[in-house]
Design a protein around this motif. Sequence first.
Motif, short mmCIF file in Angstrom:
data_model
loop_
_atom_site.label_atom_id
_atom_site.label_comp_id
_atom_site.label_asym_id
_atom_site.label_seq_id
_atom_site.Cartn_x
_atom_site.Cartn_y
_atom_site.Cartn_z
N CYS A 1 0.83 -1.21 0.00
CA CYS A 1 0.00 0.00 0.00
C CYS A 1 0.87 1.26 0.00
O CYS A 1 1.79 1.40 0.80
N LEU A 2 0.57 2.19 -0.91
CA LEU A 2 1.35 3.43 -1.02
C LEU A 2 1.20 4.31 0.22
O LEU A 2 2.06 5.14 0.51
N GLU A 3 0.10 4.14 0.95
CA GLU A 3 -0.13 4.98 2.12
C GLU A 3 0.46 4.37 3.39
O GLU A 3 1.22 5.01 4.10
N CYS A 4 0.12 3.11 3.69
CA CYS A 4 0.52 2.55 4.99
C CYS A 4 1.59 1.46 4.88
O CYS A 4 2.16 1.05 5.89
N GLY A 5 1.87 0.98 3.66
CA GLY A 5 2.93 -0.01 3.50
C GLY A 5 2.51 -1.45 3.75
O GLY A 5 3.34 -2.36 3.68
N GLU A 6 1.22 -1.66 4.05
CA GLU A 6 0.72 -3.03 4.24
C GLU A 6 0.71 -3.78 2.92
O GLU A 6 0.61 -3.18 1.85
N LYS A 7 0.79 -5.13 3.03
CA LYS A 7 0.68 -5.95 1.82
C LYS A 7 -0.70 -5.78 1.21
O LYS A 7 -1.71 -5.65 1.90
N ILE A 8 -0.75 -5.75 -0.13
CA ILE A 8 -2.02 -5.63 -0.84
C ILE A 8 -2.41 -6.98 -1.41
O ILE A 8 -1.58 -7.67 -2.01
#
Length: 115
Positions: A5-12
């Motif tokens: 995720c570009l915002e939070c860095g979580e895996k998409i």
Amino acid sequence: MQKFCLECGEKIFGRVDKKFCSDYCRNAYHNSRNKDRKNLVRNINNLLRKNYRILEEFNPNEKTTISKTKLLARGFNFEYFTSIYTTKNGKVYYFLYDQGYLPLDNGIYALVKRN
Ligand SMILES: [Zn+2]
């Protein structure tokens, strides 16, 4: 390939073209980018307005001269102006809306008002 995720860095997970993990992150990302752009425009507008006020203040009678030192002491910023006018003989006037200045010799500036 794993994407984050570009915002939070979580895996998409899900579609390969997804850039955000959630609607929340997509909105947060775009809101903060818009805010940065708005701040940039607002800051430059403020600098232009300040420069304009300084020229108006020092040039109430539409024509005068002033030292660079005085302009700088008042907070004038020479990097921000709205237009440039070059005369036939090569003199370059810098304008803040209808208030202009022309560098002369020895750190002196001519202030003019355009009608
Ligand atoms: Zn996210």
